[in-house]
Design an enzyme around this catalytic site. Structure first.
Site, PDB file in Angstrom:
ATOM      1  N   PRO A  55      51.240  39.715  37.883  1.00 22.81           N
ATOM      2  CA  PRO A  55      51.160  40.529  36.665  1.00 22.81           C
ATOM      3  C   PRO A  55      49.833  41.241  36.402  1.00 22.81           C
ATOM      4  O   PRO A  55      49.102  40.920  35.458  1.00 22.81           O
ATOM      5  CB  PRO A  55      51.474  39.507  35.570  1.00 22.81           C
ATOM      6  CG  PRO A  55      50.956  38.220  36.121  1.00 22.81           C
ATOM      7  CD  PRO A  55      51.244  38.280  37.600  1.00 22.81           C
ATOM      8  N   CYS A  56      49.570  42.250  37.189  1.00 22.99           N
ATOM      9  CA  CYS A  56      48.349  43.043  36.992  1.00 22.99           C
ATOM     10  C   CYS A  56      48.382  43.801  35.663  1.00 22.99           C
ATOM     11  O   CYS A  56      47.330  44.198  35.156  1.00 22.99           O
ATOM     12  CB  CYS A  56      48.132  43.980  38.168  1.00 22.99           C
ATOM     13  SG  CYS A  56      49.537  45.049  38.537  1.00 22.99           S
ATOM     14  N   HIS A  57      49.559  43.970  35.085  1.00 27.22           N
ATOM     15  CA  HIS A  57      49.663  44.653  33.788  1.00 27.22           C
ATOM     16  C   HIS A  57      49.015  43.856  32.670  1.00 27.22           C
ATOM     17  O   HIS A  57      48.731  44.404  31.609  1.00 27.22           O
ATOM     18  CB  HIS A  57      51.128  44.961  33.446  1.00 27.22           C
ATOM     19  CG  HIS A  57      51.997  43.758  33.335  1.00 27.22           C
ATOM     20  ND1 HIS A  57      52.560  43.140  34.442  1.00 27.22           N
ATOM     21  CD2 HIS A  57      52.414  43.041  32.252  1.00 27.22           C
ATOM     22  CE1 HIS A  57      53.279  42.115  34.042  1.00 27.22           C
ATOM     23  NE2 HIS A  57      53.207  42.020  32.713  1.00 27.22           N
TER      24      HIS A  57
END
Length: 165
Positions: A125-127
């Protein structure tokens, strides 16, 4: 290498996997089919668990993925990606905090570059990484998609996720 697409609330995702695990997720764009490489087979043979879990995630029923991941990258990038999966669902941290968590507090720019090179967005989850000021910053799927993912997680996160510690 197998690939297929999955229609989601943020558009059609391109998924790529082989016997080692999920290798790539590509966000929707006009040239998505150009990403498909010669020799790849359109098949869900290795993609079943990823598709099931992504569908559950988008339905608000899954908060943590349990998939075999086979992303390729440098040791530094893999360290960053490993730390990304530790960010709790529905929460965010800054690039500076991510750099501190991997014990390289001066490397926030390099952390940002590794974050941007993440081949498995959503699952890794780079978001959930935002600017120090709290503003949304670069994202491969575009800032509206990043905003949608964060709001989606906040809507479906358990109330304890936001409790003061």
């Amino acid at each position: 290498m197998d690939y297929d697409t999955l229609q989601t609330p943020i558009g059609r995702l391109l998924l790529v996997a082989d016997e080692e695990g999920l290798r790539h997720i590509d966000f929707p764009n006009a040239d998505q089919d150009a990403c498909i490489q010669a020799g790849w087979n359109r098949s869900r043979r290795f993609l079943g668990p990823a598709i099931e879990q992504l569908e559950a995630y988008f339905a608000g029923d899954l908060q943590a993925f349990d998939l075999a991941l086979a992303a390729r990258g440098t040791a530094f990038r893999k360290t960053v990606w490993d730390e990304l999966v530790r960010i709790p669902y529905g929460q965010t941290i800054s690039y500076g905090e991510l750099a501190r968590r991997i014990r390289q507090p001066q490397a926030s720019r390099a952390v940002g570059a590794a974050n941007g090179a993440n081949p498995l967005p959503i699952v890794v989850p780079c978001h959930r990484v935002i600017g120090t000021s709290g503003k949304l910053t670069g994202f491969g799927g575009g800032l509206p998609t990043k905003q949608w993912l964060l709001e989606h997680e906040r809507r479906h996160a358990p109330p304890a996720a936001f409790a003061l510690q």
